[in-house]
Design an enzyme around this catalytic site. Structure first.
Site, mmCIF file in Angstrom:
data_model
loop_
_atom_site.group_PDB
_atom_site.id
_atom_site.type_symbol
_atom_site.label_atom_id
_atom_site.label_comp_id
_atom_site.label_asym_id
_atom_site.label_seq_id
_atom_site.Cartn_x
_atom_site.Cartn_y
_atom_site.Cartn_z
ATOM 1 N N ASN A 168 19.145 -0.594 3.446
ATOM 2 C CA ASN A 168 20.654 -0.615 3.311
ATOM 3 C C ASN A 168 21.197 0.789 3.597
ATOM 4 O O ASN A 168 22.349 0.693 3.621
ATOM 5 C CB ASN A 168 20.990 -0.915 1.770
ATOM 6 N N ARG A 169 20.277 1.444 4.035
ATOM 7 C CA ARG A 169 20.762 2.955 4.702
ATOM 8 C C ARG A 169 20.145 3.595 5.421
ATOM 9 O O ARG A 169 18.748 3.234 5.670
ATOM 10 C CB ARG A 169 21.327 3.809 3.376
ATOM 11 N N GLY A 211 11.537 4.860 0.557
ATOM 12 C CA GLY A 211 10.743 6.344 0.011
ATOM 13 C C GLY A 211 11.748 6.990 -0.693
ATOM 14 O O GLY A 211 12.788 7.008 -0.481
ATOM 15 N N TYR A 270 4.979 14.464 -1.120
ATOM 16 C CA TYR A 270 5.632 13.840 -0.009
ATOM 17 C C TYR A 270 4.666 13.655 1.378
ATOM 18 O O TYR A 270 4.378 12.697 1.876
ATOM 19 C CB TYR A 270 7.209 14.239 0.503
ATOM 20 N N ASP A 314 12.606 -3.780 -5.959
ATOM 21 C CA ASP A 314 12.064 -2.357 -6.105
ATOM 22 C C ASP A 314 10.521 -2.407 -5.677
ATOM 23 O O ASP A 314 9.777 -3.166 -6.427
ATOM 24 C CB ASP A 314 12.251 -1.912 -7.561
ATOM 25 N N VAL A 315 10.174 -1.544 -4.805
ATOM 26 C CA VAL A 315 8.944 -1.481 -4.271
ATOM 27 C C VAL A 315 7.864 -1.251 -5.306
ATOM 28 O O VAL A 315 6.640 -1.270 -5.088
ATOM 29 C CB VAL A 315 8.783 -0.735 -3.118
ATOM 30 N N LYS A 338 2.670 10.254 2.775
ATOM 31 C CA LYS A 338 3.092 10.122 4.177
ATOM 32 C C LYS A 338 1.919 10.007 4.875
ATOM 33 O O LYS A 338 1.712 9.111 5.973
ATOM 34 C CB LYS A 338 3.884 10.787 4.638
ATOM 35 N N ILE A 362 15.738 14.144 11.458
ATOM 36 C CA ILE A 362 16.586 12.921 11.963
ATOM 37 C C ILE A 362 17.901 13.244 11.362
ATOM 38 O O ILE A 362 18.186 13.549 10.218
ATOM 39 C CB ILE A 362 16.214 11.316 11.493
#
Length: 239
Positions: free
Chosen positions: A16-17, A82, A145, A53-54, A149, A178
């Site tokens: 969604n974003r 994430g 994090y 929800d993952v 990853k 990014i």
């Protein structure tokens, strides 16, 4: 056979974003039927948005059932959802660590585990995991994090060993800095310092990440699996 059964159907988590939204838009342009998961908000025009929800396996079960009912069997899954909870290791709580790892790595596991059922049956599939340059060479203040990853690399390679013979590929895309709402909020001095580390001298765009995902999801990448592709302007060279 119905059109839905023969269509290329992609599921993008957190679509969604940001990067996930750009990926969803690109896959729509590529001719995929696209669904995105979101805890809140809506995906871009032309996609099916399903609430999920993952971290919640039951919600993923319901979401994937809805996607396959509306669009057809999933042929491509992009695990993008994430979170971050950055802080120095000495200050990082057990919950800060486990929440990030469980969402970023565990969420990918929960999503992919459910999405591969249709791929195994079809003997064709594309699994694309959105990692980060942080997972390749580590970032101070991101022990949780970076670990989550980096774990996606091992996950993709285990999948490749397990399912490569069934026409299913699993690859990792590792974006660097990014352009995003988060980077836009940084002051000029901080932005300049970050850009100085990047050989390309600029931030990447969400569209550039989406372009790599598009290629991995297509037929030209059918013999590539277990690979890590950085989209970072040269920031992580050698990793």
């Amino acid at each position: 056979m119905s059109a839905a059964a023969t269509a290329r159907v992609a599921l993008v988590t957190g679509g969604n974003r940001g990067i996930g939204r750009a990926i969803a838009e690109r896959l729509v342009a590529d001719g995929f039927r696209v669904a995105v998961t979101a805890r809140n908000g809506q995906g871009p025009e032309g996609v099916l948005t399903v609430a999920a929800d993952v971290n919640d396996g039951a919600s993923l079960d319901a979401a994937i059932a809805e996607v396959e009912k509306e669009l057809g069997p999933v042929t491509t899954v992009v695990a993008n959802a994430g979170i971050t909870k950055d802080t120095l290791l000495m200050r990082m709580s057990d919950d800060d660590f486990s929440a990030v790892v469980d969402t970023n790595l565990g969420g990918a596991f929960r999503t992919v585990k459910r999405a591969i059922k249709s791929m195994i049956k079809a003997r064709h599939g594309r699994i694309i995991l959105i990692s980060s340059v942080s997972g390749l060479f580590g970032v101070a203040g991101q022990a949780n994090y970076s670990s989550s990853k980096a774990g996606l690399v091992g996950f993709a390679r285990a999948i490749t060993r397990e399912l490569g013979g069934r026409g299913i590929t699993a690859n990792v895309v590792a974006p660097g800095f990014i352009e995003s709402d988060m980077t836009a909020e940084l002051d000029d001095a901080t932005q300049a310092a970050y850009r100085k580390q990047i050989p390309a001298g600029r931030y990447g765009t969400t569209e550039e990440v989406a372009g790599v995902v598009s290629w991995l999801a297509g037929e030209d990448a059918g013999y590539i699996s277990g690979a890590v592709i950085p989209v970072d302007g040269g920031l992580g060279m050698g990793h």
